[in-house]
Design a protein around this motif. Structure first.
Motif, PDB file in Angstrom:
ATOM      1  N   ILE A  95       0.840  -1.203   0.000  1.00  0.00           N
ATOM      2  CA  ILE A  95       0.000   0.000   0.000  1.00  0.00           C
ATOM      3  C   ILE A  95       0.870   1.247   0.000  1.00  0.00           C
ATOM      4  O   ILE A  95       0.672   2.160  -0.810  1.00  0.00           O
ATOM      5  CB  ILE A  95      -0.963   0.003   1.204  1.00  0.00           C
ATOM      6  N   MET A  96       1.838   1.280   0.901  1.00  0.00           N
ATOM      7  CA  MET A  96       2.714   2.453   0.992  1.00  0.00           C
ATOM      8  C   MET A  96       3.459   2.688  -0.326  1.00  0.00           C
ATOM      9  O   MET A  96       3.575   3.818  -0.789  1.00  0.00           O
ATOM     10  CB  MET A  96       3.714   2.285   2.142  1.00  0.00           C
ATOM     11  N   GLU A  97       3.956   1.630  -0.921  1.00  0.00           N
ATOM     12  CA  GLU A  97       4.693   1.757  -2.180  1.00  0.00           C
ATOM     13  C   GLU A  97       3.808   2.361  -3.268  1.00  0.00           C
ATOM     14  O   GLU A  97       4.212   3.305  -3.958  1.00  0.00           O
ATOM     15  CB  GLU A  97       5.186   0.381  -2.630  1.00  0.00           C
ATOM     16  N   ALA A  98       2.603   1.836  -3.433  1.00  0.00           N
ATOM     17  CA  ALA A  98       1.709   2.338  -4.475  1.00  0.00           C
ATOM     18  C   ALA A  98       1.329   3.799  -4.230  1.00  0.00           C
ATOM     19  O   ALA A  98       1.333   4.617  -5.152  1.00  0.00           O
ATOM     20  CB  ALA A  98       0.454   1.464  -4.566  1.00  0.00           C
ATOM     21  N   VAL A  99       1.018   4.135  -2.992  1.00  0.00           N
ATOM     22  CA  VAL A  99       0.642   5.517  -2.666  1.00  0.00           C
ATOM     23  C   VAL A  99       1.812   6.460  -2.923  1.00  0.00           C
ATOM     24  O   VAL A  99       1.648   7.532  -3.512  1.00  0.00           O
ATOM     25  CB  VAL A  99       0.139   5.621  -1.214  1.00  0.00           C
ATOM     26  N   GLN A 100       3.010   6.073  -2.495  1.00  0.00           N
ATOM     27  CA  GLN A 100       4.176   6.935  -2.698  1.00  0.00           C
ATOM     28  C   GLN A 100       4.492   7.120  -4.177  1.00  0.00           C
ATOM     29  O   GLN A 100       4.838   8.219  -4.611  1.00  0.00           O
ATOM     30  CB  GLN A 100       5.372   6.377  -1.935  1.00  0.00           C
ATOM     31  N   GLN A 101       4.346   6.060  -4.961  1.00  0.00           N
ATOM     32  CA  GLN A 101       4.567   6.194  -6.403  1.00  0.00           C
ATOM     33  C   GLN A 101       3.524   7.123  -7.030  1.00  0.00           C
ATOM     34  O   GLN A 101       3.850   7.938  -7.895  1.00  0.00           O
ATOM     35  CB  GLN A 101       4.517   4.828  -7.084  1.00  0.00           C
ATOM     36  N   GLY A 102       2.285   7.002  -6.591  1.00  0.00           N
ATOM     37  CA  GLY A 102       1.236   7.888  -7.092  1.00  0.00           C
ATOM     38  C   GLY A 102       1.504   9.341  -6.734  1.00  0.00           C
ATOM     39  O   GLY A 102       1.328  10.241  -7.566  1.00  0.00           O
ATOM     40  N   ARG A 103       1.934   9.571  -5.502  1.00  0.00           N
ATOM     41  CA  ARG A 103       2.265  10.940  -5.073  1.00  0.00           C
ATOM     42  C   ARG A 103       3.409  11.493  -5.914  1.00  0.00           C
ATOM     43  O   ARG A 103       3.392  12.665  -6.315  1.00  0.00           O
ATOM     44  CB  ARG A 103       2.642  10.962  -3.593  1.00  0.00           C
ATOM     45  N   ALA A 104       4.404  10.661  -6.195  1.00  0.00           N
ATOM     46  CA  ALA A 104       5.547  11.107  -7.004  1.00  0.00           C
ATOM     47  C   ALA A 104       5.085  11.471  -8.417  1.00  0.00           C
ATOM     48  O   ALA A 104       5.518  12.486  -8.975  1.00  0.00           O
ATOM     49  CB  ALA A 104       6.617  10.025  -7.051  1.00  0.00           C
ATOM     50  N   GLN A 105       4.209  10.652  -8.998  1.00  0.00           N
ATOM     51  CA  GLN A 105       3.700  10.956 -10.337  1.00  0.00           C
ATOM     52  C   GLN A 105       2.920  12.264 -10.356  1.00  0.00           C
ATOM     53  O   GLN A 105       3.067  13.071 -11.279  1.00  0.00           O
ATOM     54  CB  GLN A 105       2.812   9.824 -10.852  1.00  0.00           C
ATOM     55  N   MET A 106       2.073  12.461  -9.350  1.00  0.00           N
ATOM     56  CA  MET A 106       1.288  13.701  -9.315  1.00  0.00           C
ATOM     57  C   MET A 106       2.191  14.913  -9.076  1.00  0.00           C
ATOM     58  O   MET A 106       1.992  15.964  -9.690  1.00  0.00           O
ATOM     59  CB  MET A 106       0.192  13.628  -8.256  1.00  0.00           C
ATOM     60  N   ALA A 107       3.172  14.780  -8.214  1.00  0.00           N
ATOM     61  CA  ALA A 107       4.105  15.889  -7.978  1.00  0.00           C
ATOM     62  C   ALA A 107       4.823  16.252  -9.275  1.00  0.00           C
ATOM     63  O   ALA A 107       4.950  17.435  -9.616  1.00  0.00           O
ATOM     64  CB  ALA A 107       5.109  15.521  -6.890  1.00  0.00           C
ATOM     65  N   GLN A 108       5.261  15.248 -10.012  1.00  0.00           N
ATOM     66  CA  GLN A 108       5.942  15.498 -11.277  1.00  0.00           C
ATOM     67  C   GLN A 108       5.005  16.169 -12.277  1.00  0.00           C
ATOM     68  O   GLN A 108       5.395  17.081 -12.993  1.00  0.00           O
ATOM     69  CB  GLN A 108       6.498  14.197 -11.854  1.00  0.00           C
ATOM     70  N   ARG A 109       3.753  15.742 -12.298  1.00  0.00           N
ATOM     71  CA  ARG A 109       2.774  16.346 -13.217  1.00  0.00           C
ATOM     72  C   ARG A 109       2.535  17.814 -12.873  1.00  0.00           C
ATOM     73  O   ARG A 109       2.456  18.670 -13.756  1.00  0.00           O
ATOM     74  CB  ARG A 109       1.467  15.567 -13.169  1.00  0.00           C
ATOM     75  N   VAL A 110       2.428  18.119 -11.592  1.00  0.00           N
ATOM     76  CA  VAL A 110       2.244  19.505 -11.164  1.00  0.00           C
ATOM     77  C   VAL A 110       3.471  20.333 -11.554  1.00  0.00           C
ATOM     78  O   VAL A 110       3.341  21.444 -12.087  1.00  0.00           O
ATOM     79  CB  VAL A 110       1.978  19.584  -9.646  1.00  0.00           C
ATOM     80  N   MET A 111       4.662  19.787 -11.310  1.00  0.00           N
ATOM     81  CA  MET A 111       5.889  20.505 -11.666  1.00  0.00           C
ATOM     82  C   MET A 111       5.949  20.766 -13.171  1.00  0.00           C
ATOM     83  O   MET A 111       6.298  21.874 -13.600  1.00  0.00           O
ATOM     84  CB  MET A 111       7.113  19.714 -11.207  1.00  0.00           C
ATOM     85  N   ASN A 112       5.612  19.768 -13.973  1.00  0.00           N
ATOM     86  CA  ASN A 112       5.633  19.938 -15.430  1.00  0.00           C
ATOM     87  C   ASN A 112       4.604  20.967 -15.883  1.00  0.00           C
ATOM     88  O   ASN A 112       4.865  21.751 -16.796  1.00  0.00           O
ATOM     89  CB  ASN A 112       5.376  18.601 -16.128  1.00  0.00           C
ATOM     90  N   THR A 113       3.448  20.971 -15.237  1.00  0.00           N
ATOM     91  CA  THR A 113       2.397  21.918 -15.598  1.00  0.00           C
ATOM     92  C   THR A 113       2.809  23.359 -15.300  1.00  0.00           C
ATOM     93  O   THR A 113       2.556  24.261 -16.096  1.00  0.00           O
ATOM     94  CB  THR A 113       1.091  21.582 -14.850  1.00  0.00           C
ATOM     95  N   PHE A 114       3.463  23.560 -14.158  1.00  0.00           N
ATOM     96  CA  PHE A 114       3.819  24.920 -13.759  1.00  0.00           C
ATOM     97  C   PHE A 114       5.236  25.329 -14.168  1.00  0.00           C
ATOM     98  O   PHE A 114       5.626  26.479 -13.951  1.00  0.00           O
ATOM     99  CB  PHE A 114       3.616  25.104 -12.254  1.00  0.00           C
ATOM    100  N   ALA A 115       5.988  24.434 -14.787  1.00  0.00           N
ATOM    101  CA  ALA A 115       7.356  24.754 -15.214  1.00  0.00           C
ATOM    102  C   ALA A 115       7.439  25.997 -16.101  1.00  0.00           C
ATOM    103  O   ALA A 115       8.351  26.810 -15.934  1.00  0.00           O
ATOM    104  CB  ALA A 115       7.991  23.548 -15.905  1.00  0.00           C
ATOM    105  N   PRO A 116       6.505  26.199 -17.040  1.00  0.00           N
ATOM    106  CA  PRO A 116       6.616  27.403 -17.878  1.00  0.00           C
ATOM    107  C   PRO A 116       6.587  28.708 -17.076  1.00  0.00           C
ATOM    108  O   PRO A 116       7.147  29.714 -17.520  1.00  0.00           O
ATOM    109  CB  PRO A 116       5.396  27.311 -18.805  1.00  0.00           C
ATOM    110  N   PHE A 117       5.965  28.693 -15.923  1.00  0.00           N
ATOM    111  CA  PHE A 117       5.871  29.913 -15.114  1.00  0.00           C
ATOM    112  C   PHE A 117       7.129  30.158 -14.290  1.00  0.00           C
ATOM    113  O   PHE A 117       7.285  31.214 -13.684  1.00  0.00           O
ATOM    114  CB  PHE A 117       4.650  29.853 -14.198  1.00  0.00           C
ATOM    115  N   THR A 118       8.017  29.170 -14.266  1.00  0.00           N
ATOM    116  CA  THR A 118       9.256  29.319 -13.494  1.00  0.00           C
ATOM    117  C   THR A 118      10.383  29.876 -14.349  1.00  0.00           C
ATOM    118  O   THR A 118      11.435  30.214 -13.832  1.00  0.00           O
ATOM    119  CB  THR A 118       9.706  27.969 -12.897  1.00  0.00           C
TER     120      THR A 118
END
Length: 148
Positions: free
Chosen positions: A76-99
């Motif tokens: 459970i922990m592994e799957a949740v942590q991988q999901g959090r990492a994917q979402m964090a990366q998606r947020v970073m990619n989405t907002f990268a142009p503003f940086t």
């Protein structure tokens, strides 16, 4: 007010409005986003929302029934942590142009965001070894260690 100065102010206002609209679109897109990830052993499927929150948990084909509590917890922990990492990366990619600074002649300077501070362990999938830390944070860690 001289014309060139007024033109620069108008350009800056137009850029600000365009940036605000783009940020609002990005926020709206991300508010509907999620990541669904399976653990390596393919026993657990976790769905994580845009803020790293667990929004769904599924036990695939009842494989969990043959696991001990600690094994299931680890999956459970592994799957949740991988999901959090994917979402964090998606947020970073989405907002990268503003940086990044705007194009030549633009007044936009770009935001300096500390992604590690925003997302914490989500960036490294929950690994505590710091393998994906930025150089800035590694240097900060070294400085802190020298002070001790």
């Amino acid at each position: 007010m001289s014309e060139p100065l007024q033109e620069r102010i108008n350009q800056a206002m137009a850029e600000l409005e365009a940036t605000q609209a783009a940020v609002a679109r990005a926020q709206a897109d991300l508010s509907q986003a999620s990541a669904t990830v399976r653990s390596k052993d393919r026993v657990v499927e976790a769905t994580v929302g845009p803020q790293g929150e667990l929004t769904g948990l599924k036990f695939v084909d009842n494989k969990h029934q043959n696991m001990t509590g600690p094994q299931l917890a680890a999956s459970i922990m592994e799957a949740v942590q991988q999901g959090r990492a994917q979402m964090a990366q998606r947020v970073m990619n989405t907002f990268a142009p503003f940086t990044r600074p705007g194009p030549e002649g633009s007044v936009r300077r770009g935001l300096d965001l500390d992604w590690n501070r925003i997302f914490g362990s989500a960036l490294d999938g929950g690994n505590q070894n710091g393998a994906r830390r930025s150089g800035r944070n590694r240097l900060r860690d070294e400085i802190d260690e020298d002070i001790d």
